[in-house]
Design a protein around this motif. Structure first.
Motif, PDB file in Angstrom:
ATOM      1  N   ASN A  94       2.507   5.725   9.957  1.00  0.00           N
ATOM      2  CA  ASN A  94       2.490   5.682   8.488  1.00  0.00           C
ATOM      3  C   ASN A  94       2.036   4.289   8.026  1.00  0.00           C
ATOM      4  O   ASN A  94       1.551   3.496   8.851  1.00  0.00           O
ATOM      5  CB  ASN A  94       3.857   6.083   7.914  1.00  0.00           C
ATOM      6  N   THR A  95       2.187   4.001   6.735  1.00  0.00           N
ATOM      7  CA  THR A  95       1.689   2.715   6.204  1.00  0.00           C
ATOM      8  C   THR A  95       2.800   1.983   5.444  1.00  0.00           C
ATOM      9  O   THR A  95       2.743   1.857   4.226  1.00  0.00           O
ATOM     10  CB  THR A  95       0.485   2.943   5.259  1.00  0.00           C
ATOM     11  N   PRO A  96       3.813   1.479   6.148  1.00  0.00           N
ATOM     12  CA  PRO A  96       4.926   0.828   5.453  1.00  0.00           C
ATOM     13  C   PRO A  96       4.537  -0.522   4.863  1.00  0.00           C
ATOM     14  O   PRO A  96       3.547  -1.131   5.271  1.00  0.00           O
ATOM     15  CB  PRO A  96       5.966   0.651   6.575  1.00  0.00           C
ATOM     16  N   ASP A  97       5.324  -0.960   3.911  1.00  0.00           N
ATOM     17  CA  ASP A  97       5.284  -2.306   3.305  1.00  0.00           C
ATOM     18  C   ASP A  97       4.103  -2.591   2.386  1.00  0.00           C
ATOM     19  O   ASP A  97       4.297  -3.168   1.324  1.00  0.00           O
ATOM     20  CB  ASP A  97       5.384  -3.413   4.371  1.00  0.00           C
ATOM     21  N   VAL A  98       2.880  -2.196   2.785  1.00  0.00           N
ATOM     22  CA  VAL A  98       1.715  -2.600   1.976  1.00  0.00           C
ATOM     23  C   VAL A  98       1.733  -1.977   0.582  1.00  0.00           C
ATOM     24  O   VAL A  98       0.998  -2.423  -0.305  1.00  0.00           O
ATOM     25  CB  VAL A  98       0.376  -2.262   2.685  1.00  0.00           C
ATOM     26  N   LEU A  99       2.550  -0.928   0.386  1.00  0.00           N
ATOM     27  CA  LEU A  99       2.589  -0.279  -0.933  1.00  0.00           C
ATOM     28  C   LEU A  99       3.853  -0.611  -1.724  1.00  0.00           C
ATOM     29  O   LEU A  99       4.042  -0.145  -2.850  1.00  0.00           O
ATOM     30  CB  LEU A  99       2.422   1.241  -0.786  1.00  0.00           C
ATOM     31  N   ASN A 100       4.726  -1.458  -1.175  1.00  0.00           N
ATOM     32  CA  ASN A 100       6.002  -1.747  -1.855  1.00  0.00           C
ATOM     33  C   ASN A 100       5.789  -2.225  -3.295  1.00  0.00           C
ATOM     34  O   ASN A 100       6.479  -1.770  -4.221  1.00  0.00           O
ATOM     35  CB  ASN A 100       6.786  -2.840  -1.112  1.00  0.00           C
TER      36      ASN A 100
END
Ligand code: NAP
Ligand code: 8YV
Length: 312
Positions: A94-100
């Motif tokens: 998945n793509t955690p953190d970059v969309l926070n």
């Protein structure tokens, strides 16, 4: 020959161009569209790229016997059956953190829009009503009590922003986060009853289905605001609609719904509800950062390297 990749949901054009430079990309029409996969590659294709809310069906996974990776362009994994994928020997990333930042901004945006009647005021001007009538006073945001359901990566980014509004902050989850300077409330209903604004940002999936139910919504009350930027499934949508229609809940800011893209018709005429079509992470900058992580994971998979952001 380039490896084949199945793309379930569009990525930004420049990311798709990069994907196409290294792979033969086959677009299918949704997470269950096994029939859309060309016969010639069904037995050999090893990678699927999909979205967080879209995921993949078990049937698609089972129909692709050589599948080795499902790369999610999003952080939520609830639309992929992780146990099933693991049992089939399929890795999931998945793509955690970059969309926070963007999802937290959306939560604050919806909170302010609901409290201050942003959309109602906008419509008032567009319809030429300014100067001819009045609008009711709105509600102040600064200093209000904010309850956060799910103090994870995005939940913390929401709390950080709310601090700038001098909000009192408390949260609910399964676990108390000792490193967080906010009050932990073990009962969700107690948190809702204390809160002026309840922001839902817990992970979706079977463990949180209907977590914010009728009792919590009623506890939030006729002056309360519910913001959901998590998944539609986390809130009992029937209870939410009933409470908003009956005026038992004050207002809502909703980015996510139980059956997207379908929105309960009963909500469409309500001034107290502000909508977004699941756009929490939808900025050019963030979708590029997410796309880059997808490319990195797919590349690492095909090169036999460790996957940068593996879930299973
Ligand atoms: P995260 O860091 O994994 O945080 C998830 C949070 O959910 C944790 O604080 C966890 O707390 C809580 N949680 C899990 N199960 C729970 C339960 N049964 N009861 C109460 N709380 C529970 O994930 P994240 O990166 O912040 O993302 C959160 C979610 O936001 C994603 O899973 C996705 O569904 C959604 N999302 C939406 C958008 C959008 O466009 N609107 C964009 C990105 C993400 P405990 O472990 O303490 O319970
Ligand atoms: C995206 C999301 O809208 O990250 C998630 O879990 O739901 C959102 O960021 C989605 O992944 C793109 O389809």
């Amino acid at each position: 020959m380039q490896p084949d990749v199945i793309l379930v949901e569009p990525l930004p054009p420049s990311i798709e161009a990069e994907l196409e430079a290294s792979y033969t990309v086959h677009r299918i029409d949704g997470p269950d569209d096994l029939e859309g996969v060309p016969d010639a590659i069904r037995k050999s294709v090893r990678a699927v790229v999909t979205g967080g809310g879209t995921g993949v069906s078990r049937r698609l996974v089972e129909g692709l016997p050589a599948l080795g990776i499902v790369a999610i362009n999003g952080v939520g994994t609830d639309a992929v059956d992780l146990d099933h994928a693991k049992a089939q020997g399929v890795r999931v990333t998945n793509t955690p953190d970059v969309l926070n930042d963007d999802v937290a901004d959306m939560a604050i945006l919806l909170m302010l829009a609901a409290l201050r009647g942003l959309v109602v005021g906008d419509r008032f001007v567009r319809e030429g009503k300014w100067g001819k009538g009045g609008l009711p006073l709105a509600a102040k945001a600064t200093g209000k009590r904010l309850g956060i359901v799910g103090l994870g990566r995005i939940g913390r980014a929401i709390a950080k922003r709310a601090e700038a509004f001098d909000m009192e902050i408390a949260y609910h989850g399964r676990t108390e986060r000792g490193d967080a300077p906010y009050r932990f409330v073990p009962s969700l209903v107690d948190l809702a009853s204390w809160s002026d604004v309840l922001v839902v940002i817990a992970a979706g999936g079977t463990g949180t289905r209907g977590l914010v139910g009728r009792e919590a919504i009623d506890a939030l009350g006729p002056k309360g605001v519910l913001v959901n930027v998590a998944r539609g499934s986390v809130v009992d949508e029937d209870a939410l609609v009933d409470a908003l229609v009956a005026g038992r809940l004050g207002a809502a800011g909703l980015d996510v719904f139980a059956d997207e893209p379908n929105v309960p018709k009963a909500l469409l005429g309500l001034d107290g509800v502000v909508f977004q079509p699941h756009r929490g992470s939808a900025t050019v900058e963030t979708r590029h950062a997410m796309g880059r992580l997808v490319l990195d994971n797919v590349r690492a998979f095909f090169e036999g390297e460790a996957l940068p952001t593996a879930v299973v």
